[in-house]
Design a protein around this motif. Structure first.
Motif, PDB file in Angstrom:
ATOM      1  N   LEU A 190       0.876  -1.198   0.133  1.00 43.46           N
ATOM      2  CA  LEU A 190       0.026   0.042  -0.091  1.00 43.46           C
ATOM      3  C   LEU A 190       0.723   1.261   0.068  1.00 43.46           C
ATOM      4  O   LEU A 190       0.675   2.191  -0.806  1.00 43.46           O
ATOM      5  CB  LEU A 190      -0.884  -0.007   1.208  1.00 43.46           C
ATOM      6  CG  LEU A 190      -1.870   1.259   1.297  1.00 43.46           C
ATOM      7  CD1 LEU A 190      -2.862   1.140   0.173  1.00 43.46           C
ATOM      8  CD2 LEU A 190      -2.755   0.976   2.672  1.00 43.46           C
ATOM      9  N   LEU A 191       1.894   1.391   0.950  1.00 45.01           N
ATOM     10  CA  LEU A 191       2.873   2.595   0.782  1.00 45.01           C
ATOM     11  C   LEU A 191       3.494   2.725  -0.419  1.00 45.01           C
ATOM     12  O   LEU A 191       3.642   3.811  -1.041  1.00 45.01           O
ATOM     13  CB  LEU A 191       3.891   2.333   2.075  1.00 45.01           C
ATOM     14  CG  LEU A 191       3.272   2.400   3.486  1.00 45.01           C
ATOM     15  CD1 LEU A 191       4.257   2.095   4.421  1.00 45.01           C
ATOM     16  CD2 LEU A 191       2.781   3.935   3.642  1.00 45.01           C
ATOM     17  N   LEU A 192       3.901   1.520  -0.887  1.00 42.29           N
ATOM     18  CA  LEU A 192       4.645   1.400  -2.150  1.00 42.29           C
ATOM     19  C   LEU A 192       3.756   2.021  -3.357  1.00 42.29           C
ATOM     20  O   LEU A 192       4.045   2.842  -4.421  1.00 42.29           O
ATOM     21  CB  LEU A 192       5.348   0.067  -2.686  1.00 42.29           C
ATOM     22  CG  LEU A 192       5.900   0.043  -3.862  1.00 42.29           C
ATOM     23  CD1 LEU A 192       7.250   1.017  -3.958  1.00 42.29           C
ATOM     24  CD2 LEU A 192       6.273  -1.312  -4.342  1.00 42.29           C
ATOM     25  N   ILE A 193       2.577   1.737  -3.429  1.00 44.48           N
ATOM     26  CA  ILE A 193       1.651   2.238  -4.589  1.00 44.48           C
ATOM     27  C   ILE A 193       1.299   3.626  -4.277  1.00 44.48           C
ATOM     28  O   ILE A 193       1.259   4.431  -5.447  1.00 44.48           O
ATOM     29  CB  ILE A 193       0.175   1.379  -4.396  1.00 44.48           C
ATOM     30  CG1 ILE A 193       0.650  -0.130  -4.842  1.00 44.48           C
ATOM     31  CG2 ILE A 193      -0.710   1.898  -5.483  1.00 44.48           C
ATOM     32  CD1 ILE A 193      -0.508  -1.017  -4.598  1.00 44.48           C
ATOM     33  N   TYR A 194       1.201   3.923  -3.063  1.00 45.23           N
ATOM     34  CA  TYR A 194       0.959   5.508  -2.698  1.00 45.23           C
ATOM     35  C   TYR A 194       2.087   6.278  -3.338  1.00 45.23           C
ATOM     36  O   TYR A 194       2.081   7.361  -3.860  1.00 45.23           O
ATOM     37  CB  TYR A 194       0.548   5.761  -1.409  1.00 45.23           C
ATOM     38  CG  TYR A 194      -0.794   5.628  -1.118  1.00 45.23           C
ATOM     39  CD1 TYR A 194      -1.856   6.678  -1.789  1.00 45.23           C
ATOM     40  CD2 TYR A 194      -1.467   4.600  -0.404  1.00 45.23           C
ATOM     41  CE1 TYR A 194      -3.111   6.465  -1.279  1.00 45.23           C
ATOM     42  CE2 TYR A 194      -2.765   4.562  -0.025  1.00 45.23           C
ATOM     43  CZ  TYR A 194      -3.822   5.359  -0.583  1.00 45.23           C
ATOM     44  OH  TYR A 194      -4.968   5.550  -0.328  1.00 45.23           O
ATOM     45  N   TYR A 195       3.359   5.716  -3.028  1.00 44.03           N
ATOM     46  CA  TYR A 195       4.554   6.282  -3.412  1.00 44.03           C
ATOM     47  C   TYR A 195       4.610   6.388  -4.845  1.00 44.03           C
ATOM     48  O   TYR A 195       5.009   7.725  -5.355  1.00 44.03           O
ATOM     49  CB  TYR A 195       5.831   5.509  -3.019  1.00 44.03           C
ATOM     50  CG  TYR A 195       7.161   6.247  -3.505  1.00 44.03           C
ATOM     51  CD1 TYR A 195       7.785   7.347  -2.875  1.00 44.03           C
ATOM     52  CD2 TYR A 195       7.733   5.464  -4.253  1.00 44.03           C
ATOM     53  CE1 TYR A 195       8.985   7.722  -3.310  1.00 44.03           C
ATOM     54  CE2 TYR A 195       9.085   6.005  -4.699  1.00 44.03           C
ATOM     55  CZ  TYR A 195       9.581   7.086  -4.184  1.00 44.03           C
ATOM     56  OH  TYR A 195      10.789   7.690  -4.909  1.00 44.03           O
ATOM     57  N   VAL A 196       4.270   5.596  -5.653  1.00 47.28           N
ATOM     58  CA  VAL A 196       4.411   5.352  -7.019  1.00 47.28           C
ATOM     59  C   VAL A 196       3.564   6.664  -7.665  1.00 47.28           C
ATOM     60  O   VAL A 196       3.647   7.245  -8.642  1.00 47.28           O
ATOM     61  CB  VAL A 196       4.143   4.175  -7.656  1.00 47.28           C
ATOM     62  CG1 VAL A 196       4.047   4.301  -9.196  1.00 47.28           C
ATOM     63  CG2 VAL A 196       5.049   3.132  -7.401  1.00 47.28           C
ATOM     64  N   MET A 197       2.300   6.643  -7.037  1.00 48.39           N
ATOM     65  CA  MET A 197       1.349   7.592  -7.536  1.00 48.39           C
ATOM     66  C   MET A 197       1.707   8.849  -7.215  1.00 48.39           C
ATOM     67  O   MET A 197       1.513  10.019  -7.968  1.00 48.39           O
ATOM     68  CB  MET A 197      -0.070   7.333  -6.895  1.00 48.39           C
ATOM     69  CG  MET A 197      -0.610   5.954  -7.406  1.00 48.39           C
ATOM     70  SD  MET A 197      -2.636   5.561  -7.118  1.00 48.39           S
ATOM     71  CE  MET A 197      -2.661   5.487  -5.311  1.00 48.39           C
ATOM     72  N   ALA A 198       2.105   9.184  -6.064  1.00 49.69           N
ATOM     73  CA  ALA A 198       2.928  10.535  -5.810  1.00 49.69           C
ATOM     74  C   ALA A 198       3.889  10.989  -6.616  1.00 49.69           C
ATOM     75  O   ALA A 198       4.024  12.107  -7.107  1.00 49.69           O
ATOM     76  CB  ALA A 198       3.073  10.770  -4.286  1.00 49.69           C
ATOM     77  N   SER A 199       4.597   9.792  -6.948  1.00 53.06           N
ATOM     78  CA  SER A 199       5.835  10.330  -7.884  1.00 53.06           C
ATOM     79  C   SER A 199       5.316  10.641  -9.356  1.00 53.06           C
ATOM     80  O   SER A 199       5.720  11.531  -9.961  1.00 53.06           O
ATOM     81  CB  SER A 199       6.704   9.197  -8.137  1.00 53.06           C
ATOM     82  OG  SER A 199       7.300   8.816  -6.716  1.00 53.06           O
ATOM     83  N   CYS A 200       4.317   9.985  -9.750  1.00 48.48           N
ATOM     84  CA  CYS A 200       3.601  10.529 -10.878  1.00 48.48           C
ATOM     85  C   CYS A 200       3.092  11.836 -10.899  1.00 48.48           C
ATOM     86  O   CYS A 200       2.874  12.404 -11.812  1.00 48.48           O
ATOM     87  CB  CYS A 200       2.473   9.609 -11.422  1.00 48.48           C
ATOM     88  SG  CYS A 200       2.828   8.015 -11.778  1.00 48.48           S
ATOM     89  N   ILE A 201       2.900  12.484  -9.811  1.00 47.09           N
ATOM     90  CA  ILE A 201       2.462  13.921  -9.798  1.00 47.09           C
ATOM     91  C   ILE A 201       3.766  14.662  -9.347  1.00 47.09           C
ATOM     92  O   ILE A 201       3.990  15.881 -10.202  1.00 47.09           O
ATOM     93  CB  ILE A 201       1.679  14.201  -8.393  1.00 47.09           C
ATOM     94  CG1 ILE A 201       0.278  13.477  -8.657  1.00 47.09           C
ATOM     95  CG2 ILE A 201       1.356  15.578  -8.505  1.00 47.09           C
ATOM     96  CD1 ILE A 201      -0.629  13.596  -7.480  1.00 47.09           C
ATOM     97  N   ALA A 202       4.685  14.340  -8.854  1.00 44.86           N
ATOM     98  CA  ALA A 202       5.762  15.075  -8.457  1.00 44.86           C
ATOM     99  C   ALA A 202       6.755  15.372  -9.581  1.00 44.86           C
ATOM    100  O   ALA A 202       7.379  16.254  -9.689  1.00 44.86           O
ATOM    101  CB  ALA A 202       6.523  14.464  -7.255  1.00 44.86           C
ATOM    102  N   VAL A 203       6.942  14.319 -10.274  1.00 46.83           N
ATOM    103  CA  VAL A 203       8.070  14.363 -11.541  1.00 46.83           C
ATOM    104  C   VAL A 203       7.520  15.187 -12.664  1.00 46.83           C
ATOM    105  O   VAL A 203       8.383  15.976 -12.987  1.00 46.83           O
ATOM    106  CB  VAL A 203       8.198  12.861 -12.006  1.00 46.83           C
ATOM    107  CG1 VAL A 203       9.113  12.815 -13.244  1.00 46.83           C
ATOM    108  CG2 VAL A 203       9.002  11.933 -10.918  1.00 46.83           C
ATOM    109  N   PRO A 204       6.277  15.165 -13.004  1.00 46.48           N
ATOM    110  CA  PRO A 204       5.968  16.059 -13.972  1.00 46.48           C
ATOM    111  C   PRO A 204       6.047  17.732 -13.540  1.00 46.48           C
ATOM    112  O   PRO A 204       6.295  18.414 -14.222  1.00 46.48           O
ATOM    113  CB  PRO A 204       4.646  15.608 -14.595  1.00 46.48           C
ATOM    114  CG  PRO A 204       4.535  14.243 -14.121  1.00 46.48           C
ATOM    115  CD  PRO A 204       5.263  14.117 -12.773  1.00 46.48           C
TER     116      PRO A 204
END
Length: 216
Positions: A190-204
């Motif tokens: 769960l933590l990993l998936i939230y991290y990936v989704m947050a990265s999909c916001i932060a990187v762009p």
């Protein structure tokens, strides 16, 4: 272990889609409210300033969980019965939009006065000044905090679990109830998936910030 995780992934993916949907819809509502309230705080008309300021202060101070409960459980009694999705979107949008309003206001106020004076000298109307001169520069300033706000909004969607929406957190809790001994692994995913989704916001956002900074 891998076979067990592969059995969980479809459920977590289904929940992640709900989380993304709520985040995007809430984001549209929040950004509209942020722009309106932020500009309202700078209005020359006192009633508009008071109304915008009242909205920002009220919904920044409100607990998002309590607000979510109020929209979903209390509004139907008053005759407005919203679905779980739109209850979540309204509550999160109202809360995040209030924080966004202050970001918009501060970004606009940070524009040097010389920019206003130059646009007045060019005989631009107030609307044209805001649209063509002030807002393009303000957007570059507000982008980093707005990116943080979007990530905060993503994390806030986990609260919809409490109105039994089948989001990512809800699906993880169902799995945890069925595979109690695997609780550390389930919550780790769960933590990993939230991290990936947050990265999909932060990187762009970081990429766009660099582009706008170079343009500015």
């Amino acid at each position: 272990m891998m076979s067990t995780i592969s059995q969980w992934l479809p459920y977590l993916a289904q929940g992640a889609l709900v989380t993304v949907k709520i985040t995007l819809l809430s984001g549209v509502v929040a950004m509209l409210l942020a722009l309106i309230s932020g500009l309202g705080r700078l209005s020359a008309l006192k009633p508009i300033r008071w109304l915008a300021g009242g909205y920002i202060e009220l919904f920044r101070a409100a607990s998002l969980l309590v607000l979510l409960f109020w929209v979903y459980f209390a509004l139907p009694i008053a005759g407005l019965d919203l679905s779980k999705t739109w209850s979540a979107v309204l509550a999160i949008g109202l809360n995040i939009g209030a924080y966004g309003g202050e970001i918009v206001r501060s970004a606009i106020q940070a524009i040097p006065k010389g920019q206003y004076e130059a646009s007045v000298a060019l005989n631009l109307s107030p609307l044209a000044r805001m649209r063509s001169v002030i807002l393009p520069q303000a957007i570059a300033r507000m982008l980093p905090p707005m990116g943080n706000l979007w990530i905060e909004m993503l994390k806030s969607t986990s609260l919809v679990y409490f109105i039994t929406m089948a989001d990512l957190t809800y699906e993880a809790m169902i799995l945890r109830n069925n595979y109690y001994t695997d609780t550390p692994l389930i919550f780790g995913l769960l933590l990993l998936i939230y991290y990936v989704m947050a990265s999909c916001i932060a990187v762009p956002v970081k990429w766009l910030e660099r582009k706008l900074t170079a343009w500015r």
